[in-house]
Enzyme design. Structure first.
Site, PDB file in Angstrom:
ATOM      1  CG  ASP A  11      -3.392   3.371   5.880  1.00 11.13           C
ATOM      2  OD1 ASP A  11      -2.795   2.454   6.480  1.00 11.13           O
ATOM      3  OD2 ASP A  11      -2.858   4.464   5.621  1.00 11.13           O
ATOM      4  N   GLY A  12      -4.815   2.155   8.515  1.00  7.84           N
ATOM      5  CA  GLY A  12      -4.923   2.612   9.902  1.00  7.84           C
ATOM      6  C   GLY A  12      -5.047   1.507  10.935  1.00  7.84           C
ATOM      7  CG  ASN A  59       1.871  -3.267   2.765  1.00  4.67           C
ATOM      8  OD1 ASN A  59       0.703  -3.357   2.381  1.00  4.67           O
ATOM      9  ND2 ASN A  59       2.336  -2.161   3.331  1.00  4.67           N
ATOM     10  NE  ARG A 179      -4.022   5.906   2.667  1.00  5.42           N
ATOM     11  CZ  ARG A 179      -2.833   5.542   2.215  1.00  5.42           C
ATOM     12  NH1 ARG A 179      -2.501   5.785   0.973  1.00  5.42           N
ATOM     13  NH2 ARG A 179      -1.959   4.934   3.007  1.00  5.42           N
ATOM     14  NE  ARG A 185       1.219   7.632   2.546  1.00  2.65           N
ATOM     15  CZ  ARG A 185       1.471   8.190   3.739  1.00  2.65           C
ATOM     16  NH1 ARG A 185       1.601   9.499   3.845  1.00  2.65           N
ATOM     17  NH2 ARG A 185       1.580   7.446   4.826  1.00  2.65           N
ATOM     18  CB  SER A 187      -0.019   3.997  -0.785  1.00  2.00           C
ATOM     19  OG  SER A 187       0.054   4.974   0.223  1.00  2.00           O
TER      20      SER A 187
HETATM   21  C1  IPE Z   1      -1.344   1.077   1.706  1.00  2.00           C
HETATM   22  O1  IPE Z   1      -1.186   1.331   3.064  1.00  2.00           O
HETATM   23  C2  IPE Z   1      -1.462  -0.391   1.476  1.00  2.00           C
HETATM   24  C3  IPE Z   1      -2.660  -1.027   1.996  1.00  2.00           C
HETATM   25  C4  IPE Z   1      -3.676  -0.437   2.585  1.00  2.00           C
HETATM   26  C5  IPE Z   1      -2.730  -2.432   1.806  1.00  2.00           C
HETATM   27  P1  IPE Z   1       0.249   1.579   3.700  1.00  2.00           P
HETATM   28  O2  IPE Z   1       0.018   1.896   5.128  1.00  2.00           O
HETATM   29  O3  IPE Z   1       1.157   0.465   3.395  1.00  2.00           O
HETATM   30  O4  IPE Z   1       0.753   2.856   2.892  1.00  2.00           O
HETATM   31  P2  IPE Z   1       1.774   4.001   3.300  1.00  2.00           P
HETATM   32  O5  IPE Z   1       3.073   3.326   3.646  1.00  2.00           O
HETATM   33  O6  IPE Z   1       1.211   4.744   4.450  1.00  2.00           O
HETATM   34  O7  IPE Z   1       1.868   4.859   2.080  1.00  2.00           O
HETATM   35  C1  IPE Z   2      -3.464  -1.114   6.744  1.00  2.00           C
HETATM   36  O1  IPE Z   2      -3.121  -0.706   8.017  1.00  2.00           O
HETATM   37  C2  IPE Z   2      -3.246  -2.586   6.530  1.00  2.00           C
HETATM   38  C3  IPE Z   2      -2.106  -2.898   5.657  1.00  2.00           C
HETATM   39  C4  IPE Z   2      -1.319  -2.035   5.069  1.00  2.00           C
HETATM   40  C5  IPE Z   2      -1.835  -4.302   5.440  1.00  2.00           C
HETATM   41  P1  IPE Z   2      -1.634  -0.384   8.430  1.00  2.00           P
HETATM   42  O2  IPE Z   2      -0.999  -1.636   8.905  1.00  2.00           O
HETATM   43  O3  IPE Z   2      -0.923   0.334   7.347  1.00  2.00           O
HETATM   44  O4  IPE Z   2      -1.859   0.593   9.663  1.00  2.00           O
HETATM   45  P2  IPE Z   2      -1.079   1.939   9.982  1.00  2.00           P
HETATM   46  O5  IPE Z   2      -1.135   2.783   8.745  1.00  2.00           O
HETATM   47  O6  IPE Z   2       0.298   1.570  10.353  1.00  2.00           O
HETATM   48  O7  IPE Z   2      -1.844   2.557  11.100  1.00  2.00           O
HETATM   49 MG    MG Z   3      -0.762   2.279   6.834  1.00  2.00          MG
END
Ligand code: IPE
Ligand code: IPE
Ligand code: MG
Length: 235
Positions: A11-12, A59, A179, A185, A187
């Site tokens: 994530d991020g 997503n 994570r 969390r 997710s």
């Molecule tokens: C979880 O990340 C899904 C993946 C890393 C693929 P998200 O960024 O979608 O989760 P939330 O919305 O912060 O819970």
């Molecule tokens: C994780 O990064 C990748 C996926 C969920 C596909 P994010 O796209 O959720 O990045 P942030 O959480 O918005 O920074």
């Molecule tokens: Mg994210």
């Protein structure tokens, strides 16, 4: 002991890009580099199962442009990395509602999963269009049908019946769940399979998550005492 099964919520990506004044897609592109280096490091460390959360069922609610970018990145990365995966003896696996993914991605996955099915060095599982609740719901549906048709007896019902109807039927439970990005969390990631996992959260955004960061998580895991309900003295 090193963990047998490591799962990562990568994530991020978006925030990494935003901090640099760049569009979110740059975050996803740079996230691919982290995937490559962490797969390599996990493989070198002798981790037997690595499971990566790449796209959640939730997503699909993102803007379609971003979804399209993610899907094409997945296709191109799988294409580019096939030789490396195959040569290293890595077995590719996918969990989630794979049929709902774009055709091009499904056929790329099918191809690599088939070609690498006999590999034994490390099982690399991609969670795509994955939801933990949906996985459990699907399992319940299939099991209920089998009970109705007398294929499973309620008296014989145990953990292993549920396990064998999940997408993860060929994987052991998760030992370590990582994570990135500071969120603490789950997710809707592996719900059943993390019942007794060790959890590790780091503030590092996924595109910055390095081999050193990964090794730090593994070292931290090694210091944990997993008691599974017992007392320290019993361990
Ligand atoms: C979880 O990340 C899904 C993946 C890393 C693929 P998200 O960024 O979608 O989760 P939330 O919305 O912060 O819970
Ligand atoms: C994780 O990064 C990748 C996926 C969920 C596909 P994010 O796209 O959720 O990045 P942030 O959480 O918005 O920074
Ligand atoms: Mg994210």
């Amino acid at each position: 002991m090193i963990p047998k099964h490591v799962a990562i919520i990568m994530d991020g990506n978006g925030r990494w890009a935003k901090d640099k004044g760049l569009p979110r897609e740059y975050g996803h592109q740079n996230g691919v580099n982290s995937v490559k280096s962490i797969v390599e490091e996990a493989y070198k460390s002798g981790i037997q199962y690595l499971t990566l959360y790449a796209f959640s069922i939730e997503n699909w609610d993102r803007p379609s442009d971003e979804i399209n970018i993610l899907m094409s990145l997945l296709v191109s990365t799988l294409r580019d990395e096939f030789d490396e995966i195959f040569d290293k003896g890595i077995k590719l696996n996918a969990i989630g509602e794979i049929k709902s993914l774009p055709k091009e991605l499904v056929s790329e996955l099918d191809f690599i999963i088939n070609k690498t099915r006999k590999n034994t060095k490390m099982t690399l599982t991609l969670a795509l269009s994955y939801g933990g609740k949906q996985e459990i719901f699907n399992a319940i549906k299939i099991i209920s049908n089998k009970v109705k048709n007398n294929l499973i007896e309620l008296n014989n019902f145990d953990d292993s019946i549920i396990n064998s109807h999940l997408y993860t039927k060929n994987l052991p439970d998760v030992d370590l769940l990582i994570r990135t990005s500071g969120e603490q969390r789950i997710s809707n990631f592996l719900l059943w399979q993390i019942a007794y996992s060790e959890l590790y959260f780091t503030d590092v955004y996924w595109p910055d998550f390095s081999k050193d960061d990964f090794n730090k998580a593994i070292e931290n895991y090694k210091t944990r005492e997993r008691r599974f309900g017992k007392t320290s003295e019993q361990i």
